[in-house]
Design a protein around this motif. Structure first.
Motif, PDB file in Angstrom:
ATOM      1  N   PRO A 249       0.806  -1.231   0.000  1.00 54.38           N
ATOM      2  CA  PRO A 249       0.000   0.000   0.000  1.00 54.38           C
ATOM      3  C   PRO A 249       0.840   1.283   0.000  1.00 54.38           C
ATOM      4  N   ASP A 250       2.154   1.164   0.276  1.00 58.53           N
ATOM      5  CA  ASP A 250       3.023   2.344   0.303  1.00 58.53           C
ATOM      6  C   ASP A 250       3.663   2.627  -1.055  1.00 58.53           C
ATOM      7  N   GLU A 251       3.318   1.838  -2.056  1.00 61.80           N
ATOM      8  CA  GLU A 251       3.886   2.023  -3.388  1.00 61.80           C
ATOM      9  C   GLU A 251       3.634   3.442  -3.892  1.00 61.80           C
ATOM     10  N   GLY A 252       4.689   4.120  -4.342  1.00 61.58           N
ATOM     11  CA  GLY A 252       4.561   5.464  -4.891  1.00 61.58           C
ATOM     12  C   GLY A 252       4.453   6.557  -3.839  1.00 61.58           C
ATOM     13  N   LYS A 253       4.576   6.199  -2.562  1.00 63.86           N
ATOM     14  CA  LYS A 253       4.474   7.187  -1.484  1.00 63.86           C
ATOM     15  C   LYS A 253       5.845   7.440  -0.856  1.00 63.86           C
ATOM     16  N   CYS A 254       5.909   8.460  -0.022  1.00 63.23           N
ATOM     17  CA  CYS A 254       7.123   8.735   0.742  1.00 63.23           C
ATOM     18  C   CYS A 254       7.036   7.985   2.062  1.00 63.23           C
ATOM     19  N   VAL A 255       7.975   7.083   2.283  1.00 60.40           N
ATOM     20  CA  VAL A 255       8.019   6.323   3.528  1.00 60.40           C
ATOM     21  C   VAL A 255       9.242   6.794   4.319  1.00 60.40           C
ATOM     22  N   ILE A 256       8.978   7.425   5.449  1.00 62.60           N
ATOM     23  CA  ILE A 256      10.045   7.960   6.302  1.00 62.60           C
ATOM     24  C   ILE A 256      10.247   7.002   7.470  1.00 62.60           C
ATOM     25  N   GLU A 257      11.428   6.424   7.549  1.00 64.34           N
ATOM     26  CA  GLU A 257      11.752   5.518   8.639  1.00 64.34           C
ATOM     27  C   GLU A 257      12.881   6.140   9.454  1.00 64.34           C
ATOM     28  N   GLY A 258      12.606   6.428  10.729  1.00 64.52           N
ATOM     29  CA  GLY A 258      13.560   7.168  11.535  1.00 64.52           C
ATOM     30  C   GLY A 258      13.978   6.463  12.804  1.00 64.52           C
ATOM     31  N   THR A 259      15.129   6.880  13.308  1.00 61.33           N
ATOM     32  CA  THR A 259      15.610   6.429  14.604  1.00 61.33           C
ATOM     33  C   THR A 259      15.903   7.647  15.472  1.00 61.33           C
ATOM     34  N   ILE A 260      15.805   7.464  16.775  1.00 66.75           N
ATOM     35  CA  ILE A 260      15.988   8.560  17.713  1.00 66.75           C
ATOM     36  C   ILE A 260      16.434   7.975  19.060  1.00 66.75           C
TER      37      ILE A 260
ATOM     38  N   VAL B 234       6.954   7.353  19.326  1.00 65.14           N
ATOM     39  CA  VAL B 234       8.226   6.640  19.165  1.00 65.14           C
ATOM     40  C   VAL B 234       8.162   5.316  19.928  1.00 65.14           C
ATOM     41  N   ARG B 235       8.490   4.229  19.234  1.00 67.71           N
ATOM     42  CA  ARG B 235       8.526   2.904  19.847  1.00 67.71           C
ATOM     43  C   ARG B 235       9.890   2.273  19.570  1.00 67.71           C
ATOM     44  N   ASN B 236      10.549   1.794  20.596  1.00 63.41           N
ATOM     45  CA  ASN B 236      11.850   1.143  20.439  1.00 63.41           C
ATOM     46  C   ASN B 236      12.836   2.015  19.665  1.00 63.41           C
ATOM     47  N   SER B 237      12.807   3.307  19.963  1.00 66.70           N
ATOM     48  CA  SER B 237      13.710   4.297  19.342  1.00 66.70           C
ATOM     49  C   SER B 237      13.437   4.488  17.854  1.00 66.70           C
TER      50      SER B 237
ATOM     51  N   GLU C 136       9.221  13.255  -0.830  1.00 67.08           N
ATOM     52  CA  GLU C 136       9.088  12.744  -2.190  1.00 67.08           C
ATOM     53  C   GLU C 136       8.976  11.221  -2.171  1.00 67.08           C
ATOM     54  N   PRO C 137       8.413  10.610  -3.229  1.00 65.11           N
ATOM     55  CA  PRO C 137       8.234   9.163  -3.255  1.00 65.11           C
ATOM     56  C   PRO C 137       9.542   8.414  -3.059  1.00 65.11           C
ATOM     57  N   GLY C 138       9.470   7.360  -2.259  1.00 65.37           N
ATOM     58  CA  GLY C 138      10.648   6.557  -1.978  1.00 65.37           C
ATOM     59  C   GLY C 138      10.844   6.385  -0.485  1.00 65.37           C
ATOM     60  N   LYS C 139      11.884   5.669  -0.124  1.00 65.26           N
ATOM     61  CA  LYS C 139      12.198   5.436   1.287  1.00 65.26           C
ATOM     62  C   LYS C 139      13.233   6.449   1.755  1.00 65.26           C
ATOM     63  N   VAL C 140      12.911   7.166   2.820  1.00 67.73           N
ATOM     64  CA  VAL C 140      13.811   8.162   3.392  1.00 67.73           C
ATOM     65  C   VAL C 140      14.247   7.682   4.772  1.00 67.73           C
ATOM     66  N   GLU C 141      15.556   7.529   4.938  1.00 69.93           N
ATOM     67  CA  GLU C 141      16.104   7.118   6.224  1.00 69.93           C
ATOM     68  C   GLU C 141      16.489   8.363   7.011  1.00 69.93           C
ATOM     69  N   VAL C 142      16.009   8.433   8.249  1.00 62.75           N
ATOM     70  CA  VAL C 142      16.156   9.647   9.057  1.00 62.75           C
ATOM     71  C   VAL C 142      16.787   9.308  10.403  1.00 62.75           C
ATOM     72  N   VAL C 143      17.690  10.180  10.839  1.00 65.48           N
ATOM     73  CA  VAL C 143      18.249  10.096  12.190  1.00 65.48           C
ATOM     74  C   VAL C 143      17.997  11.434  12.871  1.00 65.48           C
ATOM     75  N   ILE C 144      17.323  11.410  14.004  1.00 59.00           N
ATOM     76  CA  ILE C 144      17.079  12.630  14.778  1.00 59.00           C
ATOM     77  C   ILE C 144      17.997  12.596  16.000  1.00 59.00           C
ATOM     78  N   ASP C 145      18.892  13.601  16.074  1.00 63.35           N
ATOM     79  CA  ASP C 145      19.879  13.650  17.152  1.00 63.35           C
ATOM     80  C   ASP C 145      20.331  15.096  17.316  1.00 63.35           C
ATOM     81  N   SER C 146      21.454  15.291  17.996  1.00 69.08           N
ATOM     82  CA  SER C 146      21.990  16.650  18.127  1.00 69.08           C
ATOM     83  C   SER C 146      22.324  17.219  16.754  1.00 69.08           C
ATOM     84  N   VAL C 147      22.705  16.347  15.824  1.00 71.50           N
ATOM     85  CA  VAL C 147      22.820  16.697  14.406  1.00 71.50           C
ATOM     86  C   VAL C 147      21.947  15.707  13.646  1.00 71.50           C
TER      87      VAL C 147
END
Length: 212
Positions: free
Chosen positions: A25-36, A64-67, A99-110
């Motif tokens: 169901p996420d085909e063609g969408k922006c999927v943001i997967e992050g860690t914190i 947020v679940r399991n960081s 934008e469409p695709g998988k975006v890997e995100v890290v939220i931290d001091s930087v």
């Protein structure tokens, strides 16, 4: 016979495409997967549009679940990921493009993002900006110290260096916009570093001049 076979092949293609969309169901969408940092477990994190309304109807949030956290967006726009303002100390807001695709995100001091063309580019621009800001702050401090000491030569030199470094940073940002050619990040950089501006002339007329 060939027409019948062609029709059956086309029908099967459509059926496979429909089934694929059902399975993903996420085909063609922006999927943001992050860690914190784990200290944010069970706290909310927000995906806020950079422009336009920032109300409940336009702001997404997850717990947020399991960081980890995950957002899915079906529109392409400039957005900011930020944690609840009660717990924001020590973490940096993150500018990204949905934008469409998988975006890997890290939220931290930087904070940082990668995975899609525009987000890879915005990460590069962010690095350029961080370097410029660090150098700018250092020069401003040196200039202020020289001013307190009455060192006019150092003040003049620092002013010239500050101006030169900003022009170089602006040129780099414009070149990145040129390389992109189009898109959300291209438009953002063109707006942030406009190439022309309107100037009121002595006779009251308005003239478009180059923004050097």
């Amino acid at each position: 016979m060939r027409r019948i076979l062609f029709f059956l092949a086309a029908l099967l293609t459509v059926c496979f495409a429909v089934e694929s969309c059902k399975n993903n169901p996420d085909e063609g969408k922006c999927v943001i997967e992050g860690t914190i940092n784990p200290r944010f477990n069970n706290k909310r994190i927000f995906l806020v549009p950079m422009n336009g309304p920032q109300d409940a109807a336009h702001v997404d949030s997850v717990v947020v679940r399991n960081s980890k956290f995950r957002f899915v967006k079906d529109t392409t726009e400039l957005a900011v990921i930020r944690v609840d303002y009660h717990f924001r100390t020590g973490v940096q807001d993150l500018l990204l493009i949905t934008e469409p695709g998988k975006v890997e995100v890290v939220i931290d001091s930087v904070s940082d993002c990668k995975g899609t063309p525009q987000n890879d580019s915005i990460s590069k621009w962010k690095g350029m900006s961080a370097q410029f800001n660090a150098n700018h702050v250092a020069r401003v401090r040196q200039m202020r110290a020289a001013k307190r000491q009455g060192d006019t030569l150092t003040v003049s030199r620092m002013k010239a260096e500050i101006d030169s470094c900003y022009k170089a940073y602006k040129a780099q940002s414009r070149q990145l916009a040129d390389n992109l050619k189009e898109g959300v990040l291209h438009d953002f950089l063109e707006t942030t570093f406009p190439r022309t501006y309107k100037k009121r002339m002595p006779d009251g007329s308005i003239k478009t001049v180059a923004n050097e």
